[in-house]
Design a protein around this motif. Structure first.
Motif, PDB file in Angstrom:
ATOM      1  N   GLU A 256       6.242   6.688 -11.725  1.00 27.79           N
ATOM      2  CA  GLU A 256       5.332   5.548 -11.890  1.00 27.79           C
ATOM      3  C   GLU A 256       3.928   5.838 -11.360  1.00 27.79           C
ATOM      4  N   ALA A 257       3.840   6.559 -10.243  1.00 27.16           N
ATOM      5  CA  ALA A 257       2.539   6.782  -9.596  1.00 27.16           C
ATOM      6  C   ALA A 257       1.851   8.063 -10.038  1.00 27.16           C
ATOM      7  N   GLU A 258       2.585   8.953 -10.703  1.00 28.83           N
ATOM      8  CA  GLU A 258       2.012  10.192 -11.230  1.00 28.83           C
ATOM      9  C   GLU A 258       1.302  11.008 -10.150  1.00 28.83           C
ATOM     10  N   TRP A 259       2.056  11.373  -9.093  1.00 32.36           N
ATOM     11  CA  TRP A 259       1.598  12.231  -8.003  1.00 32.36           C
ATOM     12  C   TRP A 259       0.602  11.559  -7.058  1.00 32.36           C
ATOM     13  N   GLN A 260       0.201  10.323  -7.303  1.00 35.93           N
ATOM     14  CA  GLN A 260      -0.733   9.643  -6.408  1.00 35.93           C
ATOM     15  C   GLN A 260       0.034   8.928  -5.295  1.00 35.93           C
ATOM     16  N   ASP A 261      -0.455   9.069  -4.067  1.00 34.91           N
ATOM     17  CA  ASP A 261       0.179   8.384  -2.941  1.00 34.91           C
ATOM     18  C   ASP A 261      -0.403   6.974  -2.860  1.00 34.91           C
ATOM     19  N   LYS A 262       0.410   6.001  -3.139  1.00 38.02           N
ATOM     20  CA  LYS A 262      -0.040   4.616  -3.238  1.00 38.02           C
ATOM     21  C   LYS A 262       0.163   3.852  -1.935  1.00 38.02           C
ATOM     22  N   CYS A 263      -0.672   2.830  -1.740  1.00 39.28           N
ATOM     23  CA  CYS A 263      -0.470   1.894  -0.641  1.00 39.28           C
ATOM     24  C   CYS A 263       0.508   0.813  -1.080  1.00 39.28           C
TER      25      CYS A 263
END
Length: 287
Positions: A107-114
């Motif tokens: 879902e986030a595609e390697w991005q670290d989300k808050c």
């Protein structure tokens, strides 16, 4: 090299070193080391925060298992030198989180989300689930490993009657405080690593601090759920031959509490699942 190449390579390197060391130190047997390597690699490859939470649980639980070994050997019928864990124990304490981080990666595609429901309700619930998962694991382990060393009289959580040490579902004040502290540690690691790895708005960034008190409650809640299950659907009895509390009925075993429906690994899995779901839902409303 792109992040999509570097981070998985780092994950493989770190996981290999830890798995080999853990096998040599007898924290894991061969099956546990192999499954642990796979689980660690997935966590770290998806996000350093997830890997850090997993490793905080693993290292602290491994260390605490070895504290007071002589005392635990006298009480625990299933005592193993070094607390050696196999693949079943590894997966019962990590399978749910591993599935969640894989979905997060997709879902986030390697991005670290808050944690931010305005950005994504799904990702927020998934991250919350991972936090709850390791708060429960850490809380239950700290509670068990430190509670059994307490000089206080353990009491069965369902009726508060005094029982023998090692009885499933027995609690002490020391154990409950340890569970809350263990959950807080997981929350602090998530927040601290997030300052360096996650990108989010200023308001959302400040709100991440709420993870720490939430994690404290999740650690305590997970331990309580585990104890409730242990006292009701997991058998405990006193073996007059071994002079220890055991987890299976037998001709020389006098029942203390519980029904013989789930073993310790199953109880851990169910308590983790319930804590994961609860934390996931709460995070949607808080964040």
């Amino acid at each position: 090299m792109e992040k999509t190449m570097i981070q998985p390579l780092i994950a493989v390197l770190i996981s290999s070193l830890i798995a080999i060391r853990s096998y040599r130190k007898k924290s894991l047997d061969l099956s546990g080391a192999i499954s642990g390597f796979i689980v660690m690699t997935i966590h770290i490859a998806v996000g350093y925060r997830y890997g850090a939470m997993l490793l905080a649980f693993f290292f602290s639980s491994s260390k605490l298992t070895k504290v007071g070994e002589e005392k635990k050997r006298r009480v625990d019928a299933d005592f193993k030198e070094g607390g050696q864990r196999n693949w079943i124990q590894v997966l019962s304490n990590s399978a749910i989180a591993t599935i969640l981080v894989v979905i997060i990666w997709k879902e986030a595609e390697w991005q670290d989300k808050c944690l931010d429901s305005k950005d994504s309700v799904l990702v927020t619930s998934l991250i919350g689930g991972v936090i709850g998962h390791y708060c429960c694991c850490n809380g239950d382990t700290w509670s068990s490993e430190l509670g059994i060393l307490s000089d206080a009289q353990p009491r069965l959580i369902t009726n508060f009657k005094p029982v023998r040490k090692g009885t499933n579902g027995a609690v002490t004040k020391t154990g409950l405080l340890a569970a809350a502290a263990a959950g807080s540690i997981i929350g602090m690691i998530f927040v601290i690593f997030g300052f360096f790895t996650a990108k989010c708005s200023k308001d959302a960034a400040l709100k991440q601090l709420l993870v720490i008190p939430l994690s404290c409650l999740a650690g305590l809640c997970g331990s309580v759920i585990d104890s409730l299950l242990g006292a009701t659907v997991q058998f405990s009895g006193f073996c007059t031959v071994r002079n220890k509390v055991v987890g299976k009925p037998g001709p020389t075993v006098k029942k203390i509490s519980g029904l013989n429906y789930l073993d310790n690994n199953a109880v851990n899995f169910v308590s983790i699942l319930l804590t994961t779901l609860l934390t996931s839902i709460i995070c949607i409303f808080i964040f």
